[in-house]
Write a protein that holds these residues in place. Structure first.
Motif, PDB file in Angstrom:
ATOM      1  N   SER A  21     -15.527  27.965 -30.517  1.00 45.01           N
ATOM      2  CA  SER A  21     -15.826  26.549 -30.713  1.00 45.01           C
ATOM      3  C   SER A  21     -15.239  25.747 -29.570  1.00 45.01           C
ATOM      4  O   SER A  21     -14.253  26.152 -28.936  1.00 45.01           O
ATOM      5  CB  SER A  21     -15.244  26.049 -32.042  1.00 45.01           C
ATOM      6  N   GLY A  23     -13.886  22.099 -29.611  1.00 43.35           N
ATOM      7  CA  GLY A  23     -13.655  20.957 -30.476  1.00 43.35           C
ATOM      8  C   GLY A  23     -14.422  21.122 -31.776  1.00 43.35           C
ATOM      9  O   GLY A  23     -14.312  22.153 -32.452  1.00 43.35           O
ATOM     10  N   ASP A  24     -15.229  20.136 -32.119  1.00 44.63           N
ATOM     11  CA  ASP A  24     -16.014  20.188 -33.351  1.00 44.63           C
ATOM     12  C   ASP A  24     -17.350  20.920 -33.176  1.00 44.63           C
ATOM     13  O   ASP A  24     -18.118  21.044 -34.148  1.00 44.63           O
ATOM     14  CB  ASP A  24     -16.290  18.767 -33.863  1.00 44.63           C
ATOM     15  N   HIS A  26     -19.198  24.122 -32.980  1.00 39.72           N
ATOM     16  CA  HIS A  26     -19.026  25.536 -33.318  1.00 39.72           C
ATOM     17  C   HIS A  26     -20.203  26.321 -32.726  1.00 39.72           C
ATOM     18  O   HIS A  26     -21.292  26.362 -33.304  1.00 39.72           O
ATOM     19  CB  HIS A  26     -18.948  25.706 -34.834  1.00 39.72           C
ATOM     20  N   GLN A  29     -20.606  31.726 -34.261  1.00 39.36           N
ATOM     21  CA  GLN A  29     -20.053  31.661 -35.620  1.00 39.36           C
ATOM     22  C   GLN A  29     -20.074  33.018 -36.319  1.00 39.36           C
ATOM     23  O   GLN A  29     -20.466  33.138 -37.471  1.00 39.36           O
ATOM     24  CB  GLN A  29     -20.823  30.630 -36.440  1.00 39.36           C
TER      25      GLN A  29
END
Length: 255
Positions: A21, A23-24, A26, A29
Motif C-alpha cells: 500500500s 498510504g490509503d 491499497h 492485496q
C-alpha cells in the motif's frame, strides 16, 4: 509481517500473500503466483492497478508490506546488499522507458553493466559481448549512435539488449510495447519470444496490450482489485463472463 504460505519447489518465482500500500491506496492485496522455468507469464491490468509495483518488488526495488517473494530459491527481502547485486545479474529488468543514459553512446550504454558487474574482462571480451547483444536485437548498426538518434522501438530494443548482456535467467518486461506503433509492437513481441528461445529465460511481461499478452505468454494473470482473480491461458481467462474482464477485452479490440 504476515507469515507467507508454502512456496512451490518447482517454481523459479514464487509469490505468496503479497501486499503493498501507499498510504490509503491499497495496490496489492494478497498476490499469489508461481512461475515455472522457461515460462512466459503476462500480467494484465488497468493503469494504476499495481503491475509495475509487482515487478519492482520482485527485483528488490520496492519492499512489500507483507508476504514473500522467492526468486531462484532466494527470499528477495532477506538479501544483503552484496547478495542483491549478484541476484540482479540473474534477473534482467527491461524498463518501460528503456532507461538508457542519454550522454552515452549505444556502445557505452551496453558496456556499463558489464564493466560494473563482471570483473577481469578484457577489451576484446567487452567488445564481443556488446556486438553480440546488438546483433541479437538486430541493431548492430547503431553501436556508435546516441540514444537521441534512435526511434522509440529501437530504444526499446537497445534496453532489452543491455539487459541481455549479463545473460539473465529471468526477464522482467515493464510495458514493452507502450507508446509504439502496431508494426514496431509486433517486432518487440517477436523479440520477447526470441529471447525465451535463445536463452531459455523465464519471463514476466507487464502489459495492458492484449496483442502482446496473447502472442508472448503461456499464461495470463489478470490483476483485478489488487488480486490475481484470473490466471490461465489467454483464451481461458477471456472466456470468463466477469464484466471486468470483458470490458478489458473489448477496450483492446482483439479478435
Amino acid at each position: 509481517m504476515n507469515k507467507p504460505g508454502k512456496t512451490d519447489e518447482n517454481s523459479v518465482i514464487s509469490i505468496r500473500n503479497l501486499r503493498k500500500s501507499f498510504g490509503d491506496l491499497h495496490v496489492l492485496q494478497g498476490i499469489d503466483l508461481d512461475v515455472k522455468q522457461g515460462e512466459n507469464i503476462a500480467v494484465l491490468g488497468r493503469s494504476g492497478t499495481g503491475k509495475s509495483v509487482l515487478i519492482k518488488i520482485i527485483v528488490g526495488l520496492l519492499k512489500p508490506d507483507s508476504g514473500s517473494v522467492v526468486v531462484l530459491g532466494q527470499d528477495v527481502e532477506q538479501l544483503s546488499a552484496k547478495e542483491m547485486d549478484t541476484f540482479r545479474q540473474k534477473v534482467g529488468f527491461s524498463f518501460q522507458s528503456s532507461a538508457l543514459y542519454d550522454s552515452m553512446s549505444i556502445r557505452e550504454n551496453l558496456e556499463f553493466p558489464l564493466v560494473r558487474n563482471v570483473r577481469n574482462l578484457s577489451r576484446a571480451d567487452v567488445d564481443k559481448a556488446v556486438e553480440k547483444a546488438l546483433d541479437d536485437v538486430g541493431l548492430s548498426q547503431t553501436i556508435n549512435q546516441m540514444p537521441s538518434e534512435l526511434s522509440g522501438g529501437q530504444r526499446k530494443r537497445i534496453g532489452i539488449a543491455r539487459t541481455l548482456i549479463l545473460n539473465p535467467e529471468i526477464m522482467l518486461y515493464d510495458e514493452p510495447t507502450s507508446g509504439l506503433d502496431p508494426i514496431t509492437s509486433i517486432e518487440i513481441n517477436n523479440l520477447i519470444n526470441e529471447v525465451r528461445e535463445r536463452i531459455n529465460a523465464t519471463s514476466i511481461i507487464i502489459t495492458h496490450d492484449l496483442t502482446c499478452a496473447k502472442t508472448t505468454s503461456d499464461r495470463v494473470a489478470m490483476l483485478l482489485d489488487g488480486k490475481f482473480e484470473r490466471v490461465g491461458t489467454f483464451d481461458d481467462v477471456f472466456a470468463d463472463p466477469d464484466e471486468r474482464v470483458k470490458q478489458f477485452y473489448n477496450y483492446n479490440f482483439v479478435n
